[in-house]
Enzyme design. Structure first.
Site, short mmCIF file in Angstrom:
data_model
loop_
_atom_site.label_atom_id
_atom_site.label_comp_id
_atom_site.label_asym_id
_atom_site.label_seq_id
_atom_site.Cartn_x
_atom_site.Cartn_y
_atom_site.Cartn_z
N GLU A 153 0.80 -1.23 0.00
CA GLU A 153 0.00 0.00 0.00
C GLU A 153 0.83 1.28 0.00
OE1 GLU A 153 -2.92 0.00 3.10
OE2 GLU A 153 -3.94 -1.78 2.34
N GLU A 332 -5.43 -8.40 0.89
CA GLU A 332 -5.95 -8.08 2.23
C GLU A 332 -7.43 -7.77 2.11
OE1 GLU A 332 -4.09 -4.89 4.49
OE2 GLU A 332 -2.11 -5.65 3.99
C1 FCB Z 1 -4.24 -1.94 5.76
C2 FCB Z 1 -2.81 -2.24 6.19
C3 FCB Z 1 -2.74 -3.24 7.32
C4 FCB Z 1 -3.81 -3.01 8.35
C5 FCB Z 1 -5.17 -2.94 7.69
C6 FCB Z 1 -6.30 -2.78 8.65
O1 FCB Z 1 -4.30 -0.70 5.14
O2 FCB Z 1 -2.08 -2.73 5.11
O3 FCB Z 1 -1.45 -3.17 7.88
O4 FCB Z 1 -3.53 -1.85 9.05
O5 FCB Z 1 -5.17 -1.87 6.79
#
Ligand code: FCB
Length: 411
Positions: A153, A332
């Site tokens: 990210e 994620e």
């Molecule tokens: C994302 C991050 C991860 C965690 C989630 C909730 O943006 O990559 O580390 O903080 O959010």
């Protein structure tokens, strides 16, 4: 050249990151990172976190019982600077003996303080230093890691770390943060070169994406401006070798950079949490947009709207915009809720998002997160785990959502 060997079946996984779970700040000479002393909710810090550095065997056992095919974790640059690769050797071997494919992220926000002191991502040289580090790790682990993600990210590093200052290193530079976006992208590209040179199997991304919704028809430009900053500033250079017109003049791009950044990838990883709603800025606002609350959906513990269709939208936007997009993985997806025995809200969230991912035709889905962990500036106040962690005793207890996910995988 080594063949690309992405797993040919749907990959069920879980994700974590080094700083959020490992603790052990001083083990094996680890160097300080920008996050070590950064203020978090309730005065919390990550010096112990989930003590995963010492308890990784127990955590791999939890994953084996869960039945996941892959585990996405991150490698700590501050540890590797101190020469500690042994921990990741042990972790990777433990995963392989549990039949779990290791998916390694090289940078999940824990910048070595020494690198930050030299300018961090505002400095072009950081991209080169990051690539050298990537090469060192790949030399050691290329034979055993299934999939590699150079940068997690980059959008959040620029937006929260350098534009608003909500995250380490806490700089509130607004538009003057934009050079960091280019340097992060360049770091990605140079790291891909270093990883390929070491013969790794597959390389991709874990880019955060959000559908940018205009509050009304009149707010389309505001939504477009936000989407450029959040989505396309990172996807366009990597997947199409160009920058959005609205931003290109603010970026320190040199000849050849975009060729480095747009080298072909084996997969494109998407991190998705929620959509964003925008309206035109009110008078005196220096930004071309304003954020508007999305209030017609249920919300997570963080207050984030629960919108599985946003994941479908993200994947179809990407497939429309980039004809040649490599296989997409959801690297994620998850939610925080206060702990309850039934864990109903987390299960509903995951059910909706897993279905959306399958319908969108992605190749894998990684839940954020395996265990409750240090949620950056929110400390331990947000619980994202399939497994509850008692941060006093380090006791791990699988939640109802863990059992739900195990059954979903088995099906
Ligand atoms: C994302 C991050 C991860 C965690 C989630 C909730 O943006 O990559 O580390 O903080 O959010």
């Amino acid at each position: 050249e080594a063949p690309v060997t992405l797993p040919d079946h749907f990959l069920w996984g879980v994700s974590t990151s080094a700083f959020q779970i490992e603790g052990a700040f001083a083990a094996a000479g680890r160097q300080p990172s920008t996050w070590d002393a950064f203020p978090a909710f309730g005065g919390h810090d990550a010096s112990v976190a989930c003590d995963h550095y010492h308890r990784y065997r127990e955590d791999v056992d939890l994953m084996r019982d869960l039945g996941v095919g892959a585990y996405r974790f991150s490698i700590s640059w501050p540890r590797v600077l101190a020469g500690d690769l042994a921990f990741y050797d042990r972790l990777v071997d433990e995963l392989l003996s549990a039949g779990i494919a290791p998916v390694a992220t090289l940078y999940h926000w824990d910048t070595p303080q020494a690198v930050e002191d030299d300018g961090g991502w505002l400095d072009r040289d950081t991209a080169q230093r990051f690539a050298s580090y990537a090469g060192v790790v790949a030399e050691r682990l290329a034979d055993r890691v299934a999939m590699w993600v150079p940068v997690n990210e980059p959008a959040m590093v620029t937006l929260l770390g350098y534009a608003t200052g909500q995250h380490a290193p806490g700089k509130a530079l607004l538009y003057d943060a934009l050079p960091t976006a280019h340097h992060l992208n360049l770091g990605h590209g140079l790291a891909v070169q270093a990883l390929r040179a070491a013969g790794v199997r597959a390389v991709g991304t874990a880019n955060n994406h959000t559908p940018a919704w205009p509050a009304s028809e009149a707010d389309a430009d505001a939504a477009g401006a936000y989407s450029d900053l959040h989505n396309w500033l990172y996807a366009d250079p990597v997947l199409a070798g160009r920058y959005p017109d609205s931003l290109v003049d603010r970026l320190p791009v040199r000849d050849g950079d975009l060729d480095v950044i747009s080298a072909p990838l084996d997969f494109y990883g998407v991190n998705y949490y929620n959509p964003t709603r925008l309206r035109a800025p009110s008078e005196g606002n220096p930004l071309p947009f304003e954020l508007v609350d999305i209030d017609e959906y249920p919300r997570t513990g963080f207050g984030w709207p629960v919108v599985p269709a946003g994941l479908t939208e993200v994947v179809s936007l990407l497939k429309d915009r980039f004809v040649d997009i490599p296989p997409v993985y959801v690297t994620e997806s998850g939610c925080s809720y206060p702990h309850t025995p039934q864990d109903t809200d987390r299960i509903a969230y995951l059910e909706g998002h897993v279905d959306a991912a399958l319908a969108a035709g992605v190749r894998g889905y990684f839940v954020w997160s395996l265990i409750d962990n240090f949620e950056w500036d929110s400390g331990y106040s947000q619980r994202f785990g399939l497994v509850h962690v008692d941060h006093g005793t380090q006791q791990r207890t699988p939640r109802a959502s863990y059992h739900w996910y195990r059954e979903r995988i088995a099906r």
